[in-house]
Write a protein that holds these residues in place. Structure first.
Motif, PDB file in Angstrom:
ATOM      1  N   UNK A   8      -5.002   7.213  -6.697  1.00  0.00           N
ATOM      2  CA  UNK A   8      -6.004   6.909  -7.715  1.00  0.00           C
ATOM      3  C   UNK A   8      -6.443   5.438  -7.711  1.00  0.00           C
ATOM      4  N   UNK A   9      -5.489   4.528  -7.723  1.00  0.00           N
ATOM      5  CA  UNK A   9      -5.813   3.122  -7.962  1.00  0.00           C
ATOM      6  C   UNK A   9      -6.462   2.359  -6.812  1.00  0.00           C
ATOM      7  N   UNK A  10      -6.302   2.747  -5.552  1.00  0.00           N
ATOM      8  CA  UNK A  10      -7.003   2.015  -4.493  1.00  0.00           C
ATOM      9  C   UNK A  10      -8.528   1.986  -4.674  1.00  0.00           C
ATOM     10  N   UNK A  11      -9.112   2.966  -5.330  1.00  0.00           N
ATOM     11  CA  UNK A  11     -10.564   2.948  -5.562  1.00  0.00           C
ATOM     12  C   UNK A  11     -10.993   1.774  -6.451  1.00  0.00           C
ATOM     13  N   UNK A  12     -10.021   1.140  -7.130  1.00  0.00           N
ATOM     14  CA  UNK A  12     -10.300  -0.026  -7.966  1.00  0.00           C
ATOM     15  C   UNK A  12      -9.885  -1.326  -7.295  1.00  0.00           C
ATOM     16  N   UNK A  13      -9.592  -1.248  -5.999  1.00  0.00           N
ATOM     17  CA  UNK A  13      -9.243  -2.448  -5.248  1.00  0.00           C
ATOM     18  C   UNK A  13      -7.751  -2.730  -5.167  1.00  0.00           C
ATOM     19  N   UNK A  14      -6.917  -1.835  -5.668  1.00  0.00           N
ATOM     20  CA  UNK A  14      -5.471  -2.037  -5.584  1.00  0.00           C
ATOM     21  C   UNK A  14      -4.968  -1.667  -4.196  1.00  0.00           C
ATOM     22  N   UNK A  15      -3.915  -2.365  -3.787  1.00  0.00           N
ATOM     23  CA  UNK A  15      -3.242  -2.071  -2.523  1.00  0.00           C
ATOM     24  C   UNK A  15      -1.748  -2.275  -2.733  1.00  0.00           C
ATOM     25  N   UNK A  16      -0.923  -1.757  -1.825  1.00  0.00           N
ATOM     26  CA  UNK A  16       0.522  -1.950  -1.992  1.00  0.00           C
ATOM     27  C   UNK A  16       0.863  -3.436  -2.113  1.00  0.00           C
ATOM     28  N   UNK A  17       1.615  -3.770  -3.135  1.00  0.00           N
ATOM     29  CA  UNK A  17       1.948  -5.167  -3.415  1.00  0.00           C
ATOM     30  C   UNK A  17       2.848  -5.765  -2.338  1.00  0.00           C
ATOM     31  N   UNK A  18       3.662  -4.943  -1.714  1.00  0.00           N
ATOM     32  CA  UNK A  18       4.555  -5.449  -0.665  1.00  0.00           C
ATOM     33  C   UNK A  18       3.750  -6.064   0.474  1.00  0.00           C
ATOM     34  N   UNK A  19       2.595  -5.449   0.800  1.00  0.00           N
ATOM     35  CA  UNK A  19       1.725  -5.995   1.844  1.00  0.00           C
ATOM     36  C   UNK A  19       1.213  -7.385   1.494  1.00  0.00           C
ATOM     37  N   UNK A  20       1.163  -7.685   0.194  1.00  0.00           N
ATOM     38  CA  UNK A  20       0.673  -8.977  -0.265  1.00  0.00           C
ATOM     39  C   UNK A  20       1.803  -9.974  -0.505  1.00  0.00           C
ATOM     40  N   UNK A  21       3.027  -9.598  -0.160  1.00  0.00           N
ATOM     41  CA  UNK A  21       4.159 -10.514  -0.315  1.00  0.00           C
ATOM     42  C   UNK A  21       4.797 -10.487  -1.689  1.00  0.00           C
ATOM     43  N   UNK A  22       4.569  -9.402  -2.454  1.00  0.00           N
ATOM     44  CA  UNK A  22       5.179  -9.287  -3.777  1.00  0.00           C
ATOM     45  C   UNK A  22       6.319  -8.277  -3.744  1.00  0.00           C
ATOM     46  N   UNK A  23       7.317  -8.546  -4.561  1.00  0.00           N
ATOM     47  CA  UNK A  23       8.471  -7.655  -4.690  1.00  0.00           C
ATOM     48  C   UNK A  23       8.591  -7.186  -6.131  1.00  0.00           C
ATOM     49  N   UNK A  24       9.274  -6.071  -6.310  1.00  0.00           N
ATOM     50  CA  UNK A  24       9.581  -5.552  -7.637  1.00  0.00           C
ATOM     51  C   UNK A  24      11.032  -5.126  -7.621  1.00  0.00           C
ATOM     52  N   UNK A  25      11.862  -5.805  -8.405  1.00  0.00           N
ATOM     53  CA  UNK A  25      13.289  -5.496  -8.413  1.00  0.00           C
ATOM     54  C   UNK A  25      13.723  -4.797  -9.696  1.00  0.00           C
ATOM     55  N   UNK A  47       8.663   3.720  -5.024  1.00  0.00           N
ATOM     56  CA  UNK A  47       8.207   3.633  -3.633  1.00  0.00           C
ATOM     57  C   UNK A  47       7.214   2.485  -3.454  1.00  0.00           C
ATOM     58  N   UNK A  48       7.185   1.930  -2.255  1.00  0.00           N
ATOM     59  CA  UNK A  48       6.312   0.790  -1.968  1.00  0.00           C
ATOM     60  C   UNK A  48       4.844   1.068  -2.263  1.00  0.00           C
ATOM     61  N   UNK A  49       4.390   2.300  -2.028  1.00  0.00           N
ATOM     62  CA  UNK A  49       2.965   2.586  -2.231  1.00  0.00           C
ATOM     63  C   UNK A  49       2.588   2.778  -3.700  1.00  0.00           C
ATOM     64  N   UNK A  50       3.566   2.778  -4.595  1.00  0.00           N
ATOM     65  CA  UNK A  50       3.335   2.965  -6.031  1.00  0.00           C
ATOM     66  C   UNK A  50       3.219   1.617  -6.757  1.00  0.00           C
ATOM     67  N   UNK A  51       3.868   0.592  -6.226  1.00  0.00           N
ATOM     68  CA  UNK A  51       3.765  -0.763  -6.783  1.00  0.00           C
ATOM     69  C   UNK A  51       2.578  -1.435  -6.108  1.00  0.00           C
ATOM     70  N   UNK A  52       1.534  -1.704  -6.901  1.00  0.00           N
ATOM     71  CA  UNK A  52       0.273  -2.182  -6.336  1.00  0.00           C
ATOM     72  C   UNK A  52      -0.211  -3.466  -7.010  1.00  0.00           C
ATOM     73  N   UNK A  53      -1.129  -4.122  -6.318  1.00  0.00           N
ATOM     74  CA  UNK A  53      -1.717  -5.366  -6.800  1.00  0.00           C
ATOM     75  C   UNK A  53      -3.203  -5.385  -6.467  1.00  0.00           C
ATOM     76  N   UNK A  54      -3.948  -6.103  -7.291  1.00  0.00           N
ATOM     77  CA  UNK A  54      -5.377  -6.328  -7.038  1.00  0.00           C
ATOM     78  C   UNK A  54      -5.698  -7.776  -7.371  1.00  0.00           C
ATOM     79  N   UNK A  55      -6.390  -8.419  -6.460  1.00  0.00           N
ATOM     80  CA  UNK A  55      -6.860  -9.787  -6.721  1.00  0.00           C
ATOM     81  C   UNK A  55      -8.047  -9.747  -7.668  1.00  0.00           C
TER      82      UNK A  55
END
Length: 179
Positions: A120-137, A142-150
């Protein structure tokens, strides 16, 4: 449809809306209440969609922090977003997210993070946060569920580290623990 800032008069309707949108559970409704009472609450980023005088959608964006050693960067997290089941697939969520992003930019925020559906969220510019160097502890997802958008182009080239959700996201009140 009108999108506006939530008022105290909307609180009961927003509670019911979140409960109905999430299949009768109150987890998200109680999360909204906890966030409203926290230091991370930004009144201008609690939005309602109103159609024919009825609250049909709600979006909440609140403060979080990205920590990299001694460096700290303020961010916002999107949670929750809810639309009444009978009003879904009518563009209400899209309109709420768009208005929320515009307000975040005006307030100077550079990134938005969330835990959400990867279809759902990639249509709003979100992408996996891990690809952007972000972590969630704090949460195991799953990696594809934690997302970020600039919100500002290039912001993620300057920001990295661990996203830390505020306490309101993971601490239950005494009342909730006994229910």
């Amino acid at each position: 449809m009108l999108i506006r800032t939530e008022t105290a008069n909307d609180h009961d309707a927003v509670f019911r809306l979140n409960r109905e949108a999430f299949g009768g559970r109150e987890t998200e409704s109680r999360l909204v209440e906890r966030i409203r009472g926290s230091a991370g609450f930004i009144p201008e980023l609690s939005l309602v969609a109103v159609r024919n005088g009825r609250v049909v959608g709600h979006l909440l964006l609140s403060k979080a922090e990205i920590v990299d050693g001694e460096r700290r960067h303020e961010a916002v997290v999107l949670a929750p977003i809810a639309v009444l089941p009978e009003e879904q697939r009518k563009g209400i969520g899209r309109a709420l997210i768009g208005e929320g992003f515009e307000r975040c930019v005006r307030l100077g925020f550079e990134v938005v993070c969330l835990i959400g559906h990867p279809d759902y969220y990639p249509r709003f510019g979100f992408r996996p946060a891990k690809e952007a160097g972000l972590e969630l502890k704090q949460f195991r997802v799953p990696d594809d569920v934690f997302m970020v958008r600039e919100l500002r182009e290039g912001a993620l080239q300057e920001i990295g580290g661990e996203l830390r959700y505020p306490e309101s996201f993971w601490t239950l009140s005494d009342k909730e623990e006994t229910e």
